[in-house]
Design an enzyme around this catalytic site. Structure first.
Site, mmCIF file in Angstrom:
data_model
loop_
_atom_site.group_PDB
_atom_site.id
_atom_site.type_symbol
_atom_site.label_atom_id
_atom_site.label_comp_id
_atom_site.label_asym_id
_atom_site.label_seq_id
_atom_site.Cartn_x
_atom_site.Cartn_y
_atom_site.Cartn_z
ATOM 1 N N HIS A 173 -3.687 14.445 -33.263
ATOM 2 C CA HIS A 173 -4.721 14.152 -34.262
ATOM 3 C C HIS A 173 -4.474 14.878 -35.582
ATOM 4 O O HIS A 173 -4.878 14.389 -36.640
ATOM 5 C CB HIS A 173 -6.111 14.456 -33.692
ATOM 6 C CG HIS A 173 -6.443 13.591 -32.501
ATOM 7 N ND1 HIS A 173 -7.150 14.029 -31.413
ATOM 8 C CD2 HIS A 173 -6.106 12.292 -32.227
ATOM 9 C CE1 HIS A 173 -7.251 13.044 -30.516
ATOM 10 N NE2 HIS A 173 -6.625 11.984 -30.999
ATOM 11 N N ASP A 228 -0.609 5.094 -28.524
ATOM 12 C CA ASP A 228 -0.877 6.290 -27.707
ATOM 13 C C ASP A 228 -1.222 5.886 -26.273
ATOM 14 O O ASP A 228 -2.356 6.082 -25.821
ATOM 15 C CB ASP A 228 -2.044 7.057 -28.371
ATOM 16 C CG ASP A 228 -2.423 8.310 -27.616
ATOM 17 O OD1 ASP A 228 -1.584 8.844 -26.870
ATOM 18 O OD2 ASP A 228 -3.583 8.760 -27.775
ATOM 19 N N GLU A 273 -8.708 -1.327 -26.571
ATOM 20 C CA GLU A 273 -8.895 -0.534 -25.339
ATOM 21 C C GLU A 273 -9.044 -1.512 -24.181
ATOM 22 O O GLU A 273 -9.918 -2.379 -24.206
ATOM 23 C CB GLU A 273 -10.121 0.374 -25.485
ATOM 24 C CG GLU A 273 -10.520 1.106 -24.222
ATOM 25 C CD GLU A 273 -9.415 1.939 -23.582
ATOM 26 O OE1 GLU A 273 -8.811 2.787 -24.243
ATOM 27 O OE2 GLU A 273 -9.150 1.720 -22.371
HETATM 28 N N1 SAM Z 1 -5.798 7.405 -28.492
HETATM 29 C C1 SAM Z 1 -6.863 8.097 -27.787
HETATM 30 C C2 SAM Z 1 -7.193 9.357 -28.537
HETATM 31 O O1 SAM Z 1 -6.289 9.941 -29.164
HETATM 32 O O2 SAM Z 1 -8.358 9.777 -28.530
HETATM 33 C C3 SAM Z 1 -6.479 8.404 -26.365
HETATM 34 C C4 SAM Z 1 -5.906 7.258 -25.624
HETATM 35 S S1 SAM Z 1 -5.509 7.555 -23.936
HETATM 36 C C5 SAM Z 1 -4.083 8.572 -24.013
HETATM 37 C C6 SAM Z 1 -4.858 5.991 -23.465
HETATM 38 C C7 SAM Z 1 -5.921 4.906 -23.384
HETATM 39 O O3 SAM Z 1 -5.258 3.637 -23.263
HETATM 40 C C8 SAM Z 1 -6.837 5.005 -22.188
HETATM 41 O O4 SAM Z 1 -8.174 4.979 -22.637
HETATM 42 C C9 SAM Z 1 -6.543 3.749 -21.359
HETATM 43 O O5 SAM Z 1 -7.681 3.196 -20.729
HETATM 44 C C10 SAM Z 1 -6.033 2.812 -22.428
HETATM 45 N N2 SAM Z 1 -5.130 1.746 -21.963
HETATM 46 C C11 SAM Z 1 -4.304 1.720 -20.887
HETATM 47 N N3 SAM Z 1 -3.563 0.601 -20.888
HETATM 48 C C12 SAM Z 1 -3.903 -0.087 -22.011
HETATM 49 C C13 SAM Z 1 -3.447 -1.295 -22.597
HETATM 50 N N4 SAM Z 1 -2.489 -2.020 -22.015
HETATM 51 N N5 SAM Z 1 -3.978 -1.691 -23.777
HETATM 52 C C14 SAM Z 1 -4.958 -0.947 -24.373
HETATM 53 N N6 SAM Z 1 -5.439 0.204 -23.860
HETATM 54 C C15 SAM Z 1 -4.914 0.643 -22.705
#
Ligand code: SAM
Length: 284
Positions: free
Chosen positions: A19, A170, A125
């Site tokens: 971040h 991410d 998401e």
């Molecule tokens: N970017 C967020 C942050 O910095 O606050 C954290 C993200 S976390 C590491 C990864 C997220 O991706 C999770 O909430 C998960 O549910 C979601 N996710 C998993 N596979 C996904 C996909 N194919 N497309 C979109 N989101 C996905």
């Protein structure tokens, strides 16, 4: 697979790394008036109460953001980036009068915080429960949250309708194919939007799978790839994640210097073995 929930890890050292890098990139983009499309391919919930039962289970924020919170006066005096970032972190708390650290903001919050009326932000998401949490928060009218696969959603958005494009990728890397799919998506974005600024987060794990991502990106012929890696300790010292990496495609001018300066001080708060390295994976 979708077993991963970011609330267990909210505010850990990798979040702070990611971040701060995201915020530094946004601040650079704000230097020009022209509009920006921001895309967050894996958004998570957007904001995490630190008292939540998932976050309390591992309490990773105690080792990540909390030392920065306690040292915020000294850090703010040293680095303009940390000063602005820590002021934003205060804004993310419920009470600003006498703030205590009750929440940690996720990437959607950081992106929305400096969104101007001419910009737009798409948050992807896929997890239904996580998307419900995201949807439940209030967002400015130029923010869309979309319950579909983030990498596919990003491809469908291209070409962006604004002059500039900034993407955060991410994933949770639950499948080893994630590393190759991310590299392929980066190559696709670079073909469709040569000037896009893309940031990819990756974990440093003993299995070393992030190397596949880095090598695929290089082998795709991409240039201007800068990376920043924080290591808490050496790879052999534990089975879990020992570090956090960010790969930047087309980083803003001066980002390397800012990140190197800021993280020289930040890693000092994360233990004696913690280090930061910033270097060009592929130059111009
Ligand atoms: N970017 C967020 C942050 O910095 O606050 C954290 C993200 S976390 C590491 C990864 C997220 O991706 C999770 O909430 C998960 O549910 C979601 N996710 C998993 N596979 C996904 C996909 N194919 N497309 C979109 N989101 C996905």
């Amino acid at each position: 697979m979708l077993a991963y929930q970011h609330a267990y890890h909210a505010g850990n050292f990798a979040d702070v790394h990611k971040h701060l890098a995201l915020y530094a990139t946004q601040l650079a983009l704000l230097r020009k008036e022209s509009s920006v499309t921001y895309v967050d391919t894996h958004a998570g919930r957007g904001r995490y109460p630190l008292t939540g039962k998932e976050t309390q289970k591992l309490k990773e924020y105690e080792q990540g953001v909390l030392p920065l919170w306690y040292a915020r006066q000294a850090l703010s005096n040293k680095h303009p980036l940390l000063e602005t970032w820590l002021m934003a972190l205060v804004r993310a708390q419920d009470s600003q009068a006498k703030p205590s650290l009750t929440h940690y903001p996720g990437s959607p919050w950081w992106l929305a915080d400096s969104l101007r009326k001419q910009d737009r932000l798409s948050l992807f998401e896929l997890h239904p429960g996580e998307h419900d949490h995201l949807e439940a928060q209030s967002w400015p009218s130029n923010v869309r949250h979309i319950h579909v696969d983030g990498l596919a959603g990003l491809r469908r958005l291209l070409p962006a309708t604004t002059p500039r494009l900034c993407v955060l990728i991410d994933p949770s890397y639950e499948r080893k194919e994630d590393y190759t799919e991310v590299a392929e998506t980066l190559a696709y974005v670079a073909r469709k939007a040569r000037h896009a600024q893309v940031m990819i987060w990756y974990p440093l794990l003993p299995a070393g799978r992030h190397q596949t991502l880095l090598e695929r990106a290089r082998d795709a012929g991409l240039r201007k790839l800068w990376r920043s890696e924080v290591r808490l300790h050496s790879p052999g010292a534990s089975h879990g994640m020992y570090g956090s990496g960010m790969l930047f495609f087309n980083p803003p001018w001066g980002l390397d210097e800012v990140m190197n300066n800021v993280f020289t001080d930040v890693v000092g708060l994360w233990g004696q073995e913690a280090t930061h390295r910033g270097d060009w994976w592929v130059g111009e």
